[in-house]
Design an enzyme around this catalytic site. Structure first.
Site, mmCIF file in Angstrom:
data_model
loop_
_atom_site.group_PDB
_atom_site.id
_atom_site.type_symbol
_atom_site.label_atom_id
_atom_site.label_comp_id
_atom_site.label_asym_id
_atom_site.label_seq_id
_atom_site.Cartn_x
_atom_site.Cartn_y
_atom_site.Cartn_z
ATOM 1 N N GLY A 1 0.834 -1.190 0.000
ATOM 2 C CA GLY A 1 0.000 0.000 0.000
ATOM 3 C C GLY A 1 0.865 1.235 0.000
ATOM 4 N N GLY B 1 0.452 9.336 1.299
ATOM 5 C CA GLY B 1 1.017 10.545 0.763
ATOM 6 C C GLY B 1 2.515 10.657 0.945
ATOM 7 N N ALA C 1 4.666 7.728 2.086
ATOM 8 C CA ALA C 1 5.447 6.493 2.101
ATOM 9 C C ALA C 1 4.772 5.389 1.293
ATOM 10 C CB ALA C 1 5.651 6.023 3.544
ATOM 11 N N VAL D 1 4.615 1.046 1.378
ATOM 12 C CA VAL D 1 4.884 -0.107 2.234
ATOM 13 C C VAL D 1 4.980 -1.359 1.362
ATOM 14 C CG1 VAL D 1 4.118 -1.462 4.210
ATOM 15 C CG2 VAL D 1 3.640 0.990 4.125
ATOM 16 N N LYS E 1 8.476 0.068 5.319
ATOM 17 C CA LYS E 1 7.929 1.368 4.915
ATOM 18 C C LYS E 1 9.074 2.257 4.444
ATOM 19 C CE LYS E 1 4.692 3.482 7.359
ATOM 20 N NZ LYS E 1 4.014 4.325 8.395
ATOM 21 N N ASP F 1 -3.974 9.940 15.216
ATOM 22 C CA ASP F 1 -4.448 9.621 13.857
ATOM 23 C C ASP F 1 -5.123 8.251 13.850
ATOM 24 O OD1 ASP F 1 -4.915 10.310 11.235
ATOM 25 O OD2 ASP F 1 -2.975 9.606 10.496
#
Length: 425
Positions: free
Chosen positions: A26, A29, A31, A33, A48, A143
């Site tokens: 995935g 914005g 990084a 992975v 990552k 977050d």
């Protein structure tokens, strides 16, 4: 830049001595992975990597370094572990993390729709446990959202990830400037939008929002623009889960509604209290305490100010052009109207009273003798009162007879069971 030999970014080639890159898992914005194989330890890991355009951005590098250091301190079964940090030759960083086979919570909701109540509560409890642990060590995540929660396909356990913008209580980082907010607007608490006073209760607000999403199958404020989301998150209340799932258990609904209070001091003080309420709110006495406390808190609120115009928004958020579901950094508006006092749906009291009345009817149905005893006792008390009044002042009743009472609404005499009044004397 992509390596022509491996098909992976050149940054990945600098780790080939230790890892075999398998595929991309995935990207966000900042990084990307990847799934990789650790040849030394013979295990799968997630790596990552900072995306190339941001590899030279000092703040991004500081965030990654902080994520590694913060997450490495947190060893918990429901927190994704960070195994190591690799510094790349160009000054970049790579985080080597625990690999969780499965899906993000966001993808699971999109693919499966609303969760069964038991499954949603399990995720709520597991992430609540992770936050209890993190908060006890002075770490505020900031977050908490479905994209940062992974569901292990082997055990269906939920794990919290991405502490990249977490705040530690033991030291200042300088990454969050005065009046600047880091987070994801659709899951941010009002005080986080303001950029002031963020603490453990802010994470609980976000946790309640994602629980609401699990139960409804819809993202909070879905379809709204970024600016509208920011406004509504501060001034408006989400529809009750009951509007989507009328049979939602009371304890889940009350926990969500309390954690979503706009004012931090009206939420649970910490994640441990939220988890305890999941058990406490199962009882009728807890419902009554909640109703009483709510009635004391509610006040007539000033009119909600109208949403700011497009020009007003552009003046305070000139460069923001991202989706409300993405993690962003933006300049907060100044001089905004104070958030209004939240009012939990009035249907809560009516529903609770209905359930309690139904419980009493059920008790009489199971033990019919109770109803007869109650009627006889009422008759005895009323007849005795009439006799006493008559003895004290005979003029109060007509001479020669007195009417026995009729039980209200039944049309029956308690002594005969037939319609009408029973004459005495």
């Amino acid at each position: 830049m992509i390596s022509s030999r491996t098909g992976f970014p050149q940054e990945a080639s600098k780790l080939e001595a230790e890892f075999t890159f398998v595929r991309e898992l995935g990207r966000g914005g900042a990084a990307i992975v990847y799934l990789a194989h650790d040849r030394e330890l013979d295990r799968e890991v997630a790596i990552k990597l900072i995306r190339s355009p941001l590899a030279e951005d000092e703040e991004t590098l500081l965030r990654f370094a902080r994520e590694a250091k913060t997450a490495a301190r947190l060893q918990h079964p429901h927190i994704v572990a960070v195994h190591s940090v690799k510094r790349l030759g160009d000054g970049g960083l790579a985080l080597v993390m625990q690999y969780i086979p499965g899906r993000t919570l966001k993808r699971a909701i999109q693919e499966d729709g609303p969760f069964p109540f038991e499954r949603a509560e399990a995720v709520l409890r597991q992430i609540g446990s992770a936050l209890t642990y993190a908060h006890s060590r002075g770490v505020i995540h900031r977050d908490v959202k479905p994209e940062n929660i992974f569901l292990d396909e082997r055990s269906d356990d939920a794990l919290l990830a991405d502490f990249g913008i977490a705040r530690t209580a033991d030291r200042a980082t300088g990454l969050t400037l005065a009046g600047v907010t880091l987070g994801t607007p659709a899951y941010m608490a009002p005080e986080q939008i303001d950029g002031t006073g963020v603490d453990a209760r802010s994470d609980l607000f976000s946790l309640a929002l994602l629980t609401w999403e699990m139960l409804t199958g819809e993202a909070p404020w879905e379809g709204e623009s970024l600016y509208t989301v920011i406004y509504k998150q501060k001034h408006e209340i989400l529809p009750s889960v009951r509007e989507f799932r009328p049979d939602v258990p009371f304890h889940l609904r009350l926990v969500i509604e309390k954690a979503l209070q706009k004012k931090p001091d009206q939420r649970f003080p910490d994640a441990a209290a939220l988890l305890g309420a999941l058990d406490e709110y199962r009882s009728a006495s807890a419902w009554r305490r909640w109703r009483s406390a709510l009635a004391m808190r509610q006040r007539v609120s000033p009119a909600t100010p109208p949403p700011p115009t497009g020009d007003e928004i552009e003046a305070v958020l000139p460069e923001t052009r991202v989706n409300a579901a993405e993690t962003i950094r933006y300049q907060r508006p100044t001089g905004e109207a104070k958030a209004v006092e939240p009012i939990v749906a009035a249907s809560l009291e009516a529903e609770e009273d209905t359930q309690l009345r139904a419980s009493r009817r059920s008790l009489f149905a199971r033990r019919p003798g109770l109803k007869g005893a109650a009627v006889a006792l009422a008759l005895l008390l009323i007849t005795g009162l009439g006799a006493t009044l008559s003895a004290l002042n005979p003029g109060l009743l007509p001479s020669g007879s007195a009417e026995a009472p009729v039980i209200a609404g039944s049309g029956e005499s308690p002594a005969t069971g037939s319609s009408g009044a029973l004459a005495s004397g």
